[in-house]
Design an enzyme around this catalytic site. Structure first.
Site, PDB file in Angstrom:
ATOM      1  N   HIS A 268       1.513  -0.375  -4.891  1.00 52.60           N
ATOM      2  CA  HIS A 268       1.143  -0.874  -3.565  1.00 52.60           C
ATOM      3  C   HIS A 268       2.325  -1.559  -2.884  1.00 52.60           C
ATOM      4  O   HIS A 268       2.696  -1.211  -1.751  1.00 52.60           O
ATOM      5  CB  HIS A 268      -0.024  -1.858  -3.716  1.00 52.60           C
ATOM      6  CG  HIS A 268      -0.490  -2.484  -2.446  1.00 52.60           C
ATOM      7  ND1 HIS A 268      -1.606  -2.051  -1.767  1.00 52.60           N
ATOM      8  CD2 HIS A 268       0.006  -3.522  -1.714  1.00 52.60           C
ATOM      9  CE1 HIS A 268      -1.777  -2.784  -0.678  1.00 52.60           C
ATOM     10  NE2 HIS A 268      -0.807  -3.698  -0.627  1.00 52.60           N
ATOM     11  N   GLU A 269       2.938  -2.520  -3.582  1.00 55.38           N
ATOM     12  CA  GLU A 269       4.054  -3.251  -2.978  1.00 55.38           C
ATOM     13  C   GLU A 269       5.258  -2.339  -2.745  1.00 55.38           C
ATOM     14  O   GLU A 269       6.003  -2.518  -1.772  1.00 55.38           O
ATOM     15  CB  GLU A 269       4.441  -4.449  -3.852  1.00 55.38           C
ATOM     16  CG  GLU A 269       3.332  -5.468  -4.084  1.00 55.38           C
ATOM     17  CD  GLU A 269       2.703  -6.003  -2.810  1.00 55.38           C
ATOM     18  OE1 GLU A 269       3.379  -6.014  -1.750  1.00 55.38           O
ATOM     19  OE2 GLU A 269       1.520  -6.415  -2.855  1.00 55.38           O
ATOM     20  N   HIS A 272       4.936  -0.739   0.632  1.00 57.24           N
ATOM     21  CA  HIS A 272       5.452  -1.626   1.680  1.00 57.24           C
ATOM     22  C   HIS A 272       6.980  -1.555   1.725  1.00 57.24           C
ATOM     23  O   HIS A 272       7.593  -1.471   2.795  1.00 57.24           O
ATOM     24  CB  HIS A 272       5.054  -3.081   1.379  1.00 57.24           C
ATOM     25  CG  HIS A 272       3.658  -3.446   1.737  1.00 57.24           C
ATOM     26  ND1 HIS A 272       3.153  -3.303   3.020  1.00 57.24           N
ATOM     27  CD2 HIS A 272       2.659  -3.988   1.000  1.00 57.24           C
ATOM     28  CE1 HIS A 272       1.902  -3.734   3.042  1.00 57.24           C
ATOM     29  NE2 HIS A 272       1.583  -4.159   1.831  1.00 57.24           N
ATOM     30  N   GLU A 298       0.067  -1.733   5.938  1.00 56.98           N
ATOM     31  CA  GLU A 298      -0.930  -1.560   4.891  1.00 56.98           C
ATOM     32  C   GLU A 298      -1.275  -0.090   4.687  1.00 56.98           C
ATOM     33  O   GLU A 298      -1.627   0.320   3.578  1.00 56.98           O
ATOM     34  CB  GLU A 298      -2.194  -2.359   5.214  1.00 56.98           C
ATOM     35  CG  GLU A 298      -2.033  -3.859   5.036  1.00 56.98           C
ATOM     36  CD  GLU A 298      -1.602  -4.260   3.635  1.00 56.98           C
ATOM     37  OE1 GLU A 298      -1.995  -3.588   2.663  1.00 56.98           O
ATOM     38  OE2 GLU A 298      -0.848  -5.241   3.513  1.00 56.98           O
TER      39      GLU A 298
END
Length: 502
Positions: A268-269, A272, A298
Site C-alpha cells: 500500500h505505502e 503512494h 489513495e
C-alpha cells in the site's frame, strides 16, 4: 520566466524549503525521535510554521499574484507556471483568513498531539487523548468559520473535504456512500455467510519479525519502490511522506502474529511512493510537485495493495518465495488457500486490517462521525461511545477497548479531519482505473510475468507525471474517457468476491 514570476518564485522556493523541514520533523517524531522530545520539538515546528506562513502570506506575494493573474502576464507564463500560480492562489486563500498566531499554535498542537495519541492508544485510554482531540476540533471549527464561503460551501464540513479532495462535498459524498449502503451492505452480508468457514489460521501463527522486514523490502522493490530515492522505516501507523521525487519515505509496522498486515501495508505505502517518485522532474520542486489529491493518491496505494497485491496473477511468480521465507508456517498452504485467506471478508474492528469488501464501511463510519462533529451534533466526550455504536450498527462488532476503537487511527491527532473519505474515493478510482487497464494492456499477463514496469509506466504517463497540474476528474477524463464513476467500484467488488467465493 517572466520577471514577475521570478520574484514570486523566490518566495515559493523558501516556502518549499521550510515545508521540507517540517516534513523531516514529522518523519522523525513518528520514527526515531526520543519519547520525551515532543514538547521541545513542537516549539521548533511552531517557529518554522510561523516562518512558512510569513513567507507565503504577505503583501508582496499578494501583489505578485494579482499581477500574474492579469491577461498580459498570463501570456508570458508556461503551462507549469500557470498551474503554479493557480495553486499558490488556492493556498493563499486557505491561509490568509487564519490569524498567523493561531496557525502557529495549531502547528505546535499537532506536533504534540501525535505523541499524546500514541501513548493513549498504547494504554487503550481515550480519556487521556480526549482533551487534546477537543482542542484540535475547536481549532478546526474556528478555521472553518474563517474560510467558509456561502458561494462555495453548503456545509461546514465541505471546507475540510475540499482540502483533501477538491470538487467533492457532502452532497456528492452522501450520494456515494448511499450507493455503498444500498448496493454493498446486502452483498457483504451474503458473502460473509459463505466465507465464515474459510480457514486463515496460518496468518496468525508466529512470524519472525526480521524475516518480515526482509520480505517487506523485497516486496516494496518488486512493485517499484526505488531505494536510491526512498527509505523504509518503522512507525506505530504506516505512512508515506516525501520532500521531492528523489526523497520519498515510507514506514511499516510488523506484528509477530499477523503476517498479512506487514505484507499489504508495505505494498500500500509503496503505491503512494511510486506516485511521488514518478512525478516529473520539471515540477517536483514546485508547488504542483506532489499528488493531485488524497483521493487520487489513495487510488494508487489501494490499486497496488488490492487490485494488484491481492490478485492471483500477482502471487503466481511470488508465492514460492513467501513459502520459502516462512516454510514452517506456509508449507502446506496452497496459493488458492492463501488467496481466499488474504481476501476473506470479516466484520472486523481495525480499518487498516480490513478486507477490501468491508473496508468502505469503516470509512462510512468515520465520515458520518466527522459530519456530526462539524455540524455541532456531538461533543468530544461522546465520540468513543458513538464510534462503538456505529461499529455495532454497520459491522455487528463492538471494540473491547479504545485502542481497537476510536484510538486506532492517527489522522485526527494530526488535525486531518476530512481525510477519511479520500480512502473510499481512492478505492473507487482504483476500480475505474483497473477496468480501463484491462482494455488497453494485457494486465493479467504482465502480473504473471512479474512485469510491473509496464503498468507503472502507463500510470506515470497518464497520472503520476502531472503532479497537481490536473485534478482527479481531469486525469480520469483524459485517461478513461469519463470522470469519477463509483459504479465501477461496486461492479469490481461484486465480480471479484463472487468469483473468489463462488
Amino acid at each position: 520566466m517572466s520577471k514577475t514570476f521570478e520574484k514570486l518564485d523566490s518566495y515559493l522556493e523558501k516556502g518549499k524549503a521550510l515545508n521540507a523541514a517540517l516534513i523531516l520533523f514529522e518523519w522523525d517524531l513518528a520514527t526515531l525521535a526520543p519519547e520525551k522530545s515532543d514538547k521541545n520539538t513542537s516549539d521548533f515546528i511552531g517557529i518554522i510554521s510561523d516562518q512558512y506562513f510569513s513567507t507565503l502570506i504577505n503583501d508582496e506575494v499578494r501583489q505578485l499574484l494579482e499581477k500574474l493573474e492579469q491577461e498580459e502576464e498570463q501570456k508570458e507564463l508556461s503551462e507549469i507556471e500557470k498551474a503554479i500560480v493557480k495553486e499558490v492562489r488556492k493556498r493563499y486563500e486557505e491561509l490568509e483568513s487564519i490569524p498567523q498566531k493561531e496557525y502557529r499554535e495549531f502547528s505546535e498542537l499537532k506536533a504534540r498531539a501525535t505523541s499524546v495519541w500514541e501513548k493513549a492508544k498504547n494504554k487503550g485510554d481515550y480519556k487521556a487523548f480526549e482533551p487534546t482531540l477537543e482542542e484540535l476540533i475547536q481549532y478546526r471549527k474556528k478555521f472553518i468559520q474563517y474560510r467558509f464561503d456561502e458561494k462555495k460551501h453548503k456545509n461546514p464540513y465541505d471546507v475540510l473535504l475540499g482540502d483533501f479532495e477538491p470538487g467533492f462535498d457532502v452532497e456528492q459524498l452522501d450520494e456515494f456512500f448511499n450507493q455503498i449502503k444500498e448496493e454493498l451492505v446486502p452483498f457483504i452480508q451474503e458473502i460473509l455467510k459463505k466465507t465464515k468457514d474459510v480457514d486463515k489460521a496460518y496468518n496468525f501463527k508466529e512470524y519472525n519479525l526480521d524475516k518480515q522486514r526482509e520480505l517487506s523490502r523485497f516486496l516494496a522493490e518488486y512493485v517499484g519502490f526505488d531505494f536510491e530515492k526512498g527509505v523504509l522505516a518503522e512507525s506505530a501507523h504506516p505512512f508515506t511522506t516525501g520532500l521531492h521525487n528523489h526523497d520519498v519515505r515510507i514506514t511499516n509496522h510488523y506484528f509477530k502474529d499477523n503476517l498479512e498486515s506487514g505484507i499489504f501495508s508495505v505494498i500500500h505505502e509503496s503505491g503512494h511512493a511510486v506516485y511521488e517518485m514518478q512525478i516529473s522532474d520539471d515540477i517536483t520542486m514546485t508547488m504542483v510537485g506532489e499528488g493531485t489529491s488524497l483521493g487520487m493518491h489513495e487510488s494508487q496505494s489501494r490499486f497496488f495493495e488490492n487490485v494488484i497485491g491481492r490478485s492471483e496473477a500477482f502471487w503466481k511468480p511470488l508465492y514460492h518465495k513467501l513459502q520459502d521465507t516462512f516454510n514452517e508456517q506456509l508449507k502446506d498452504i496452497s496459493l488458492e488457500k492463501f488467496l481466499k485467506g488474504c481476501n476473506k471478508p470479516e466484520a472486523g474492528l481495525i480499518r487498516t486490517e480490513a478486507d477490501e469488501l468491508t473496508y468502505p464501511l469503516h470509512i462510512l463510519i468515520r465520515y458520518e462521525i466527522e459530519k456530526m462533529i462539524f455540524n455541532d451534533e456531538v461533543e468530544a466526550r461522546d465520540l468513543a461511545e458513538i464510534w462503538n455504536e456505529k461499529y455495532k450498527e454497520y459491522l455487528g462488532v463492538t471494540p473491547k477497548n479504545d485502542a481497537e476503537g476510536i484510538l486506532q487511527d492517527i489522522h485526527w491527532a494530526g488535525g486531518d479531519f476530512g481525510y477519511f473519505p479520500s480512502y473510499a474515493i481512492g478505492s473507487a478510482v482504483a476500480a475505474q482505473i483497473y477496468y480501463h487497464l484491462l482494455k488497453v494492456m494485457p494486465f493479467e499477463e504482465y502480473l504473471e510475468q512479474g512485469n510491473l514496469k509496464a503498468i507503472r509506466e502507463y500510470l506515470k504517463e497518464h497520472i503520476h507525471k502531472y503532479g497537481m497540474m490536473k485534478n482527479t476528474n481531469e486525469i480520469l477524463k483524459d485517461m478513461t474517457g469519463e470522470e469519477f464513476n463509483p459504479a465501477y467500484y461496486i461492479r469490481y467488488l461484486k465480480e471479484k468476491y463472487t468469483k473468489l467465493y463462488e
